[in-house]
Design a protein around this motif. Structure first.
Motif, short mmCIF file in Angstrom:
data_model
loop_
_atom_site.label_atom_id
_atom_site.label_comp_id
_atom_site.label_asym_id
_atom_site.label_seq_id
_atom_site.Cartn_x
_atom_site.Cartn_y
_atom_site.Cartn_z
N LYS A 170 0.83 -1.21 0.00
CA LYS A 170 0.00 0.00 0.00
C LYS A 170 0.87 1.27 0.00
CE LYS A 170 -2.00 -1.30 3.82
NZ LYS A 170 -1.25 -2.58 3.97
N SER A 171 1.87 1.28 0.89
CA SER A 171 2.74 2.47 0.95
C SER A 171 3.54 2.61 -0.34
CB SER A 171 3.70 2.37 2.14
OG SER A 171 2.97 2.39 3.34
N THR A 172 3.89 1.47 -0.92
CA THR A 172 4.62 1.51 -2.19
C THR A 172 3.77 2.18 -3.27
OG1 THR A 172 5.79 -0.50 -1.56
CG2 THR A 172 5.79 0.05 -3.90
N MET A 218 -2.39 10.21 1.81
CA MET A 218 -2.25 10.06 3.26
C MET A 218 -1.95 8.61 3.61
SD MET A 218 -5.26 12.52 4.66
CE MET A 218 -5.53 14.13 3.92
N ASP A 219 -0.82 8.40 4.27
CA ASP A 219 -0.40 7.03 4.61
C ASP A 219 -0.58 6.81 6.11
OD1 ASP A 219 0.60 4.50 4.67
OD2 ASP A 219 2.51 4.98 3.70
N GLU A 220 -1.68 6.21 6.48
CA GLU A 220 -2.01 5.92 7.88
C GLU A 220 -1.78 7.13 8.80
OE1 GLU A 220 -1.35 2.05 9.38
OE2 GLU A 220 -0.23 1.42 7.61
N PRO A 221 -2.40 8.27 8.47
CA PRO A 221 -2.07 9.48 9.23
C PRO A 221 -2.52 9.42 10.69
CG PRO A 221 -3.94 9.87 7.78
CD PRO A 221 -3.40 8.52 7.42
MG LIG Z 1 2.49 1.02 4.76
#
Ligand SMILES: [Mg+2]
Ligand SMILES: Nc1ncnc2c1ncn2[C@@H]1O[C@H](COP(=O)(O)OP(=O)(O)OP(=O)(O)O)[C@@H](O)[C@H]1O
Length: 268
Positions: free
Chosen positions: A47-49, A161-164
Protein backbone atom coordinates in the motif's frame (compact mmCIF):
# COMPACT_ATOMS: atom_id res chain seq x y z
CA UNK A 1 -15.51 12.69 -14.79
CA UNK A 2 -11.81 13.51 -15.05
CA UNK A 3 -9.16 11.47 -13.35
CA UNK A 4 -6.92 12.82 -10.57
CA UNK A 5 -4.60 9.83 -10.24
CA UNK A 6 -4.55 6.54 -12.09
CA UNK A 7 -2.60 3.31 -11.82
CA UNK A 8 -2.52 1.38 -15.08
CA UNK A 9 -1.29 -2.18 -14.82
CA UNK A 10 1.48 -1.06 -12.46
CA UNK A 11 4.18 -3.54 -11.46
CA UNK A 12 6.90 -3.00 -8.93
CA UNK A 13 9.59 -5.22 -7.40
CA UNK A 14 12.31 -4.37 -4.94
CA UNK A 15 15.82 -5.69 -5.37
CA UNK A 16 17.02 -7.43 -2.29
CA UNK A 17 19.98 -9.47 -1.22
CA UNK A 18 18.97 -12.91 -2.40
CA UNK A 19 16.79 -11.76 -5.31
CA UNK A 20 13.76 -9.76 -6.30
CA UNK A 21 10.72 -9.18 -4.15
CA UNK A 22 7.66 -8.67 -6.36
CA UNK A 23 5.40 -6.24 -4.50
CA UNK A 24 2.81 -4.83 -6.91
CA UNK A 25 1.60 -7.19 -9.60
CA UNK A 26 -0.59 -5.22 -11.96
CA UNK A 27 -2.43 -2.58 -9.89
CA UNK A 28 -5.21 -1.01 -11.93
CA UNK A 29 -7.50 1.66 -10.50
CA UNK A 30 -8.09 5.40 -10.61
CA UNK A 31 -9.45 8.19 -8.45
CA UNK A 32 -11.77 10.74 -10.04
CA UNK A 33 -11.30 14.40 -9.17
CA UNK A 34 -12.88 15.20 -5.83
CA UNK A 35 -13.15 11.56 -4.88
CA UNK A 36 -12.07 10.17 -1.49
CA UNK A 37 -10.73 6.64 -1.84
CA UNK A 38 -9.24 4.48 0.91
CA UNK A 39 -6.88 1.59 0.30
CA UNK A 40 -7.01 -1.44 2.59
CA UNK A 41 -4.98 -4.62 2.44
CA UNK A 42 -2.87 -7.03 4.50
CA UNK A 43 0.29 -5.65 6.10
CA UNK A 44 3.22 -5.62 3.70
CA UNK A 45 1.08 -5.96 0.57
CA UNK A 46 2.46 -2.76 -0.95
CA UNK A 47 0.00 0.00 0.00
CA UNK A 48 2.74 2.47 0.95
CA UNK A 49 4.62 1.51 -2.19
CA UNK A 50 1.56 2.48 -4.27
CA UNK A 51 1.24 5.78 -2.45
CA UNK A 52 4.95 6.47 -2.85
CA UNK A 53 4.61 5.92 -6.59
CA UNK A 54 1.68 8.35 -6.72
CA UNK A 55 3.75 10.88 -4.76
CA UNK A 56 6.70 10.41 -7.12
CA UNK A 57 9.06 9.00 -4.48
CA UNK A 58 9.20 5.59 -6.20
CA UNK A 59 8.86 4.62 -9.87
CA UNK A 60 6.95 1.71 -11.37
CA UNK A 61 8.88 -1.05 -13.16
CA UNK A 62 6.16 -1.20 -15.78
CA UNK A 63 2.70 0.19 -16.35
CA UNK A 64 1.85 3.83 -15.71
CA UNK A 65 1.09 6.12 -12.81
CA UNK A 66 -0.77 9.14 -14.18
CA UNK A 67 -1.63 12.37 -12.35
CA UNK A 68 -4.26 14.34 -14.22
CA UNK A 69 -3.45 12.20 -17.26
CA UNK A 70 0.31 12.93 -17.24
CA UNK A 71 2.97 10.45 -16.05
CA UNK A 72 4.28 11.11 -12.53
CA UNK A 73 8.01 11.77 -12.83
CA UNK A 74 8.81 13.01 -9.32
CA UNK A 75 7.31 14.77 -6.30
CA UNK A 76 5.61 18.11 -6.97
CA UNK A 77 3.39 20.67 -5.26
CA UNK A 78 0.18 19.43 -6.92
CA UNK A 79 0.35 16.34 -4.68
CA UNK A 80 0.46 16.74 -0.90
CA UNK A 81 1.58 13.92 1.37
CA UNK A 82 0.76 13.13 5.01
CA UNK A 83 2.64 10.33 6.76
CA UNK A 84 2.00 8.54 10.02
CA UNK A 85 5.16 9.91 11.58
CA UNK A 86 7.72 12.62 11.00
CA UNK A 87 4.86 14.56 9.48
CA UNK A 88 5.85 17.97 10.85
CA UNK A 89 9.16 19.80 11.11
CA UNK A 90 10.11 19.96 14.81
CA UNK A 91 12.21 23.11 14.30
CA UNK A 92 9.32 25.16 12.88
CA UNK A 93 6.35 26.65 14.74
CA UNK A 94 2.78 25.56 13.93
CA UNK A 95 2.28 28.59 11.67
CA UNK A 96 5.61 28.10 9.90
CA UNK A 97 4.90 24.40 9.38
CA UNK A 98 1.59 25.27 7.72
CA UNK A 99 3.27 28.00 5.64
CA UNK A 100 6.10 25.71 4.55
CA UNK A 101 4.66 24.55 1.23
CA UNK A 102 3.33 28.02 0.43
CA UNK A 103 6.84 29.46 0.64
CA UNK A 104 8.24 27.05 -1.93
CA UNK A 105 8.59 28.95 -5.19
CA UNK A 106 6.86 26.21 -7.21
CA UNK A 107 3.64 26.73 -5.28
CA UNK A 108 3.06 30.04 -7.04
CA UNK A 109 0.72 31.60 -4.45
CA UNK A 110 1.73 35.26 -3.94
CA UNK A 111 3.42 36.06 -0.62
CA UNK A 112 0.81 38.58 0.46
CA UNK A 113 -1.79 35.80 0.60
CA UNK A 114 0.20 33.40 2.77
CA UNK A 115 -0.78 34.80 6.17
CA UNK A 116 -4.49 34.60 5.36
CA UNK A 117 -4.19 31.02 4.15
CA UNK A 118 -2.27 29.97 7.26
CA UNK A 119 -4.86 31.75 9.41
CA UNK A 120 -7.69 29.93 7.66
CA UNK A 121 -6.18 26.48 8.30
CA UNK A 122 -5.31 27.37 11.90
CA UNK A 123 -9.05 28.00 12.30
CA UNK A 124 -10.26 24.97 10.33
CA UNK A 125 -7.96 22.62 12.24
CA UNK A 126 -8.74 24.06 15.69
CA UNK A 127 -5.18 25.25 16.30
CA UNK A 128 -5.91 28.81 17.36
CA UNK A 129 -3.72 29.90 20.24
CA UNK A 130 -0.97 27.50 19.17
CA UNK A 131 0.31 29.45 16.15
CA UNK A 132 3.72 30.00 17.76
CA UNK A 133 4.01 26.65 19.52
CA UNK A 134 6.57 24.06 18.43
CA UNK A 135 5.50 20.47 17.64
CA UNK A 136 7.05 19.11 20.86
CA UNK A 137 4.58 21.26 22.81
CA UNK A 138 1.58 19.64 21.05
CA UNK A 139 -0.34 16.40 21.53
CA UNK A 140 -0.08 13.69 18.85
CA UNK A 141 -3.52 14.60 17.48
CA UNK A 142 -2.62 18.29 17.25
CA UNK A 143 0.60 17.43 15.47
CA UNK A 144 -1.32 15.46 12.85
CA UNK A 145 -3.74 18.38 12.47
CA UNK A 146 -0.73 20.57 11.70
CA UNK A 147 0.46 17.96 9.18
CA UNK A 148 -2.94 17.92 7.47
CA UNK A 149 -3.13 21.72 7.43
CA UNK A 150 0.35 21.86 5.93
CA UNK A 151 -0.65 19.42 3.19
CA UNK A 152 -3.87 21.30 2.31
CA UNK A 153 -2.47 24.85 2.50
CA UNK A 154 -0.66 25.07 -0.87
CA UNK A 155 -3.87 23.87 -2.58
CA UNK A 156 -2.74 20.52 -4.03
CA UNK A 157 -5.25 18.73 -6.25
CA UNK A 158 -4.42 15.39 -4.69
CA UNK A 159 -3.70 14.46 -1.08
CA UNK A 160 -1.91 11.23 -0.33
CA UNK A 161 -2.25 10.06 3.26
CA UNK A 162 -0.40 7.03 4.61
CA UNK A 163 -2.01 5.92 7.88
CA UNK A 164 -2.07 9.48 9.23
CA UNK A 165 -4.01 8.52 12.38
CA UNK A 166 -2.42 5.16 13.15
CA UNK A 167 -0.43 6.42 16.13
CA UNK A 168 -3.43 8.08 17.83
CA UNK A 169 -5.70 6.68 20.56
CA UNK A 170 -9.15 5.53 19.47
CA UNK A 171 -11.02 8.61 20.66
CA UNK A 172 -8.61 11.12 19.12
CA UNK A 173 -8.63 9.06 15.97
CA UNK A 174 -12.40 9.28 15.65
CA UNK A 175 -12.40 13.04 16.11
CA UNK A 176 -9.60 13.35 13.52
CA UNK A 177 -11.74 11.37 11.07
CA UNK A 178 -14.59 13.80 11.68
CA UNK A 179 -12.27 16.76 11.19
CA UNK A 180 -10.95 15.33 7.92
CA UNK A 181 -14.54 14.60 6.83
CA UNK A 182 -15.53 18.23 7.52
CA UNK A 183 -12.51 19.77 5.84
CA UNK A 184 -13.22 17.64 2.77
CA UNK A 185 -16.79 18.94 2.62
CA UNK A 186 -15.48 22.48 2.18
CA UNK A 187 -12.28 21.75 0.23
CA UNK A 188 -13.32 18.85 -2.04
CA UNK A 189 -9.83 17.66 -2.94
CA UNK A 190 -9.02 14.20 -4.20
CA UNK A 191 -7.75 12.04 -1.35
CA UNK A 192 -6.08 8.62 -1.39
CA UNK A 193 -5.98 7.37 2.19
CA UNK A 194 -4.12 4.27 3.29
CA UNK A 195 -5.45 2.76 6.46
CA UNK A 196 -5.80 -0.48 8.39
CA UNK A 197 -9.11 0.66 9.85
CA UNK A 198 -12.21 -0.54 7.99
CA UNK A 199 -14.33 1.89 9.99
CA UNK A 200 -12.10 4.85 9.07
CA UNK A 201 -12.16 3.86 5.40
CA UNK A 202 -15.96 3.56 5.37
CA UNK A 203 -16.62 6.76 7.30
CA UNK A 204 -14.52 8.90 4.95
CA UNK A 205 -14.64 7.31 1.52
CA UNK A 206 -16.67 7.25 -1.65
CA UNK A 207 -14.99 3.94 -2.50
CA UNK A 208 -12.67 1.46 -0.80
CA UNK A 209 -9.98 -0.38 -2.74
CA UNK A 210 -9.00 -3.72 -1.20
CA UNK A 211 -5.61 -5.12 -2.19
CA UNK A 212 -4.57 -8.80 -2.15
CA UNK A 213 -1.48 -10.05 -0.29
CA UNK A 214 1.88 -9.52 -1.98
CA UNK A 215 2.49 -9.59 -4.89
CA UNK A 216 -0.51 -7.35 -4.77
CA UNK A 217 -3.31 -6.41 -7.12
CA UNK A 218 -6.80 -5.07 -6.57
CA UNK A 219 -8.99 -7.70 -4.96
CA UNK A 220 -12.18 -5.67 -4.91
CA UNK A 221 -13.38 -2.08 -5.12
CA UNK A 222 -16.30 -1.46 -2.78
CA UNK A 223 -18.49 1.63 -3.33
CA UNK A 224 -19.73 3.24 -0.10
CA UNK A 225 -23.18 4.45 -1.07
CA UNK A 226 -23.80 6.34 2.17
CA UNK A 227 -24.60 10.01 1.44
CA UNK A 228 -22.48 12.90 2.76
CA UNK A 229 -22.38 14.61 5.17
CA UNK A 230 -21.83 11.66 7.47
CA UNK A 231 -22.27 12.01 11.21
CA UNK A 232 -21.23 10.00 14.28
CA UNK A 233 -24.60 8.20 13.95
CA UNK A 234 -23.60 7.03 10.46
CA UNK A 235 -21.26 4.56 12.13
CA UNK A 236 -24.28 2.91 13.76
CA UNK A 237 -26.46 2.66 10.66
CA UNK A 238 -27.33 -0.81 9.30
CA UNK A 239 -25.79 0.11 5.94
CA UNK A 240 -22.49 1.05 7.58
CA UNK A 241 -22.43 -2.02 9.79
CA UNK A 242 -23.24 -4.26 6.83
CA UNK A 243 -20.40 -2.82 4.76
CA UNK A 244 -18.05 -3.06 7.73
CA UNK A 245 -18.83 -6.73 8.14
CA UNK A 246 -18.34 -7.41 4.45
CA UNK A 247 -14.96 -5.66 4.33
CA UNK A 248 -13.76 -7.28 7.54
CA UNK A 249 -14.62 -10.69 6.16
CA UNK A 250 -12.89 -9.93 2.89
CA UNK A 251 -9.74 -8.80 4.74
CA UNK A 252 -9.79 -11.80 7.07
CA UNK A 253 -9.88 -14.07 4.03
CA UNK A 254 -6.98 -12.22 2.39
CA UNK A 255 -4.87 -12.25 5.56
CA UNK A 256 -5.54 -15.97 6.02
CA UNK A 257 -4.46 -16.60 2.44
CA UNK A 258 -1.26 -14.66 3.18
CA UNK A 259 -0.57 -16.54 6.43
CA UNK A 260 -1.19 -20.02 5.07
CA UNK A 261 2.01 -21.76 4.08
CA UNK A 262 2.09 -25.37 2.88
CA UNK A 263 2.19 -27.58 5.97
CA UNK A 264 2.33 -31.29 6.56
CA UNK A 265 -1.17 -32.59 7.09
CA UNK A 266 -1.64 -34.03 10.56
CA UNK A 267 -3.10 -37.49 10.99
CA UNK A 268 -6.69 -37.28 12.15
MG1 LIG B 1 2.49 1.02 4.76
N1 LIG C 1 12.67 0.57 -0.50
C1 LIG C 1 12.43 -0.73 -0.33
N2 LIG C 1 13.40 -1.65 -0.54
C2 LIG C 1 13.15 -2.97 -0.40
N3 LIG C 1 11.96 -3.47 -0.05
C3 LIG C 1 10.96 -2.61 0.19
C4 LIG C 1 11.14 -1.20 0.07
N4 LIG C 1 9.96 -0.60 0.35
C5 LIG C 1 9.09 -1.58 0.65
N5 LIG C 1 9.68 -2.78 0.55
C6 LIG C 1 9.04 -4.09 0.75
O1 LIG C 1 7.88 -4.11 -0.06
C7 LIG C 1 6.80 -4.74 0.62
C8 LIG C 1 5.61 -3.81 0.66
O2 LIG C 1 5.93 -2.73 1.51
P1 LIG C 1 4.89 -1.56 1.83
O3 LIG C 1 5.53 -0.69 2.82
O4 LIG C 1 4.45 -0.95 0.55
O5 LIG C 1 3.68 -2.39 2.45
P2 LIG C 1 2.34 -1.85 3.17
O6 LIG C 1 1.19 -2.51 2.51
O7 LIG C 1 2.36 -0.38 3.22
O8 LIG C 1 2.51 -2.47 4.63
P3 LIG C 1 1.94 -1.91 6.04
O9 LIG C 1 0.48 -2.15 6.02
O10 LIG C 1 2.63 -2.77 7.04
O11 LIG C 1 2.32 -0.46 6.13
C9 LIG C 1 7.32 -5.15 1.99
O12 LIG C 1 7.69 -6.50 1.95
C10 LIG C 1 8.56 -4.28 2.17
O13 LIG C 1 9.52 -4.97 2.93
Amino acid sequence: MSEAIGFRNVRKSFRRRGGELPVIDGADFALARGEFVSVLGPSGCGKSTLLNMAAGFETADSGEVLAGGAPVTGPDHTRGVVFQQYAVFPWLTVADNIAFGLRLAACGIPRDRHAAIVERYIGLMGLRGFENAYPKELSGGMRQRVAIARAYAPGPELLLMDEPFAALDAQTRESMQELLHDIQLTERRTVMLITHSVEEALFLSHRVVVMTPRPSRVSEIVPVGIPFPRTPETRLSPEFIGLRRRLEELLRGLSAAQASTPKEGRAA
